[in-house]
Motif scaffolding. Sequence first.
Motif, PDB file in Angstrom:
ATOM      1  N   MET A   1       0.894  -1.269   0.148  1.00 12.61           N
ATOM      2  CA  MET A   1      -0.119   0.248   0.286  1.00 12.61           C
ATOM      3  C   MET A   1       1.157   1.069  -0.064  1.00 12.61           C
ATOM      4  O   MET A   1       0.418   2.694  -0.384  1.00 12.61           O
ATOM      5  N   ASP A   2       1.931   1.078   0.745  1.00  8.91           N
ATOM      6  CA  ASP A   2       3.225   2.510   0.750  1.00  8.91           C
ATOM      7  C   ASP A   2       3.223   2.777  -1.121  1.00  8.91           C
ATOM      8  O   ASP A   2       3.131   4.567  -1.085  1.00  8.91           O
ATOM      9  N   GLU A   3       3.257   1.521  -1.603  1.00 11.95           N
ATOM     10  CA  GLU A   3       4.524   2.683  -3.230  1.00 11.95           C
ATOM     11  C   GLU A   3       3.222   2.641  -3.629  1.00 11.95           C
ATOM     12  O   GLU A   3       3.071   4.031  -4.575  1.00 11.95           O
ATOM     13  N   THR A   4       2.035   2.342  -3.535  1.00 14.67           N
ATOM     14  CA  THR A   4       0.013   2.672  -3.525  1.00 14.67           C
ATOM     15  C   THR A   4       0.411   4.301  -3.947  1.00 14.67           C
ATOM     16  O   THR A   4      -0.025   5.326  -4.229  1.00 14.67           O
ATOM     17  N   ILE A   5       0.840   4.074  -2.741  1.00 15.99           N
ATOM     18  CA  ILE A   5       0.175   5.879  -1.878  1.00 15.99           C
ATOM     19  C   ILE A   5       1.256   6.614  -2.227  1.00 15.99           C
ATOM     20  O   ILE A   5       0.983   7.796  -2.726  1.00 15.99           O
ATOM     21  N   SER A   6       2.321   5.884  -2.097  1.00 19.82           N
ATOM     22  CA  SER A   6       4.383   6.888  -3.124  1.00 19.82           C
ATOM     23  C   SER A   6       3.623   7.442  -4.976  1.00 19.82           C
ATOM     24  O   SER A   6       3.810   8.785  -4.997  1.00 19.82           O
ATOM     25  N   TYR A   7       3.564   6.426  -5.359  1.00 16.97           N
ATOM     26  CA  TYR A   7       2.363   6.572  -7.201  1.00 16.97           C
ATOM     27  C   TYR A   7       1.554   7.641  -6.625  1.00 16.97           C
ATOM     28  O   TYR A   7       1.735   8.881  -7.912  1.00 16.97           O
ATOM     29  N   LEU A   8       0.273   7.721  -6.223  1.00 22.81           N
ATOM     30  CA  LEU A   8      -0.732   8.838  -5.937  1.00 22.81           C
ATOM     31  C   LEU A   8      -0.184   9.867  -5.266  1.00 22.81           C
ATOM     32  O   LEU A   8      -0.133  10.789  -5.833  1.00 22.81           O
ATOM     33  N   LYS A   9       0.707  10.187  -4.446  1.00 21.41           N
ATOM     34  CA  LYS A   9       1.342  11.144  -4.443  1.00 21.41           C
ATOM     35  C   LYS A   9       2.132  12.154  -5.387  1.00 21.41           C
ATOM     36  O   LYS A   9       1.824  13.331  -5.768  1.00 21.41           O
ATOM     37  N   ASP A  10       3.091  10.803  -6.722  1.00 23.03           N
ATOM     38  CA  ASP A  10       3.832  11.521  -7.239  1.00 23.03           C
ATOM     39  C   ASP A  10       2.355  12.111  -8.674  1.00 23.03           C
ATOM     40  O   ASP A  10       2.278  13.123  -8.940  1.00 23.03           O
ATOM     41  N   ARG A  11       1.729  11.443  -8.519  1.00 26.10           N
ATOM     42  CA  ARG A  11       0.886  11.590  -9.941  1.00 26.10           C
ATOM     43  C   ARG A  11      -0.374  13.130  -9.099  1.00 26.10           C
ATOM     44  O   ARG A  11      -0.261  14.293 -10.211  1.00 26.10           O
ATOM     45  N   PHE A  12      -0.330  13.651  -7.708  1.00 24.62           N
ATOM     46  CA  PHE A  12      -1.362  14.333  -7.460  1.00 24.62           C
ATOM     47  C   PHE A  12      -0.502  15.969  -7.672  1.00 24.62           C
ATOM     48  O   PHE A  12      -1.031  16.995  -7.482  1.00 24.62           O
ATOM     49  N   LYS A  13       1.301  15.873  -7.497  1.00 23.86           N
ATOM     50  CA  LYS A  13       1.306  16.771  -7.553  1.00 23.86           C
ATOM     51  C   LYS A  13       1.887  16.788  -9.448  1.00 23.86           C
ATOM     52  O   LYS A  13       1.893  18.068  -9.641  1.00 23.86           O
ATOM     53  N   GLU A  14       2.331  15.668  -9.853  1.00 27.07           N
ATOM     54  CA  GLU A  14       2.150  16.316 -11.768  1.00 27.07           C
ATOM     55  C   GLU A  14       0.832  16.982 -11.657  1.00 27.07           C
ATOM     56  O   GLU A  14       0.545  17.989 -12.692  1.00 27.07           O
ATOM     57  N   GLU A  15      -0.234  16.370 -11.111  1.00 26.54           N
ATOM     58  CA  GLU A  15      -1.642  17.194 -12.128  1.00 26.54           C
ATOM     59  C   GLU A  15      -2.232  18.354 -11.003  1.00 26.54           C
ATOM     60  O   GLU A  15      -2.586  19.520 -11.870  1.00 26.54           O
ATOM     61  N   GLN A  16      -1.259  19.006 -10.371  1.00 31.86           N
ATOM     62  CA  GLN A  16      -1.131  20.354  -9.498  1.00 31.86           C
ATOM     63  C   GLN A  16      -0.904  21.550 -10.311  1.00 31.86           C
ATOM     64  O   GLN A  16      -0.531  21.791 -10.635  1.00 31.86           O
ATOM     65  N   GLY A  17       0.517  20.507 -10.937  1.00 28.63           N
ATOM     66  CA  GLY A  17       1.270  20.683 -11.550  1.00 28.63           C
ATOM     67  C   GLY A  17       0.652  21.563 -13.252  1.00 28.63           C
ATOM     68  O   GLY A  17       0.959  22.509 -13.592  1.00 28.63           O
ATOM     69  N   ARG A  18       0.153  20.224 -13.205  1.00 27.68           N
ATOM     70  CA  ARG A  18      -0.968  20.486 -14.845  1.00 27.68           C
ATOM     71  C   ARG A  18      -1.681  21.988 -14.448  1.00 27.68           C
ATOM     72  O   ARG A  18      -1.967  22.628 -16.025  1.00 27.68           O
ATOM     73  N   PHE A  19      -2.334  21.611 -13.675  1.00 28.70           N
ATOM     74  CA  PHE A  19      -3.608  22.835 -13.340  1.00 28.70           C
ATOM     75  C   PHE A  19      -2.834  24.329 -13.237  1.00 28.70           C
ATOM     76  O   PHE A  19      -2.787  25.425 -13.664  1.00 28.70           O
ATOM     77  N   ASP A  20      -2.033  24.353 -12.606  1.00 25.19           N
ATOM     78  CA  ASP A  20      -1.009  25.806 -12.741  1.00 25.19           C
ATOM     79  C   ASP A  20      -0.893  26.411 -13.611  1.00 25.19           C
ATOM     80  O   ASP A  20      -0.864  26.766 -14.199  1.00 25.19           O
ATOM     81  N   HIS A  21       0.174  24.986 -14.841  1.00 29.06           N
ATOM     82  CA  HIS A  21       0.214  25.233 -16.135  1.00 29.06           C
ATOM     83  C   HIS A  21      -1.086  25.951 -17.081  1.00 29.06           C
ATOM     84  O   HIS A  21      -1.350  26.438 -17.590  1.00 29.06           O
ATOM     85  N   PHE A  22      -2.042  24.957 -16.752  1.00 32.80           N
ATOM     86  CA  PHE A  22      -3.346  25.783 -17.944  1.00 32.80           C
ATOM     87  C   PHE A  22      -3.947  26.985 -17.345  1.00 32.80           C
ATOM     88  O   PHE A  22      -3.952  27.938 -17.992  1.00 32.80           O
ATOM     89  N   GLU A  23      -3.599  27.333 -15.413  1.00 31.78           N
ATOM     90  CA  GLU A  23      -4.025  29.004 -14.859  1.00 31.78           C
ATOM     91  C   GLU A  23      -2.551  29.944 -15.707  1.00 31.78           C
ATOM     92  O   GLU A  23      -3.480  31.365 -15.838  1.00 31.78           O
TER      93      GLU A  23
END
Length: 164
Positions: A1-23
Amino acid sequence: MDETISYLKDRFKEEQGRFDHFENKCAKFLTAVSIVIAAVSALAGLKNGILFQVQNPLGVLIFISFAAAVICVICSWGHAFSALRISDCPSLPSSRRAAEYLLAVDSEQQKLHIYNCYIDTLEELKTAIDAKSKPLELAYQELVLGAGCFMLLAILTTIRELTA
């Protein structure tokens, strides 16, 4: 489960970056379209309103080209504003209630809760990005269409100047 959460944490950072990029992209696009609107306004006053002289068929075509270009640019501006509208960037729960829940449950329940928080927030973030990308795409298409109308306007105006 720790690897899954780590993966999701990385995806979340990427998506936040995409959101900022669109802004940022929306803000830059809105600035560019605003400059085009200022240029169109200056063009309208060119040579004592020569674009509005519709005494012959060529004059009518020039006026229609100008009007179509203006409509496209104004619609593009509106869609750019729509894409830029201030909206919350979805974020992970950070309330006292969430923290107290994590303290009250065992390790596996904590991980499951964190997993669910990341999944839910990623879905909200993707929806927010999609909501920004659609009007921005429309704004771009309208600006391209407006540029085509301006090109036609330039060609027709050149023809009128050469035949006058």
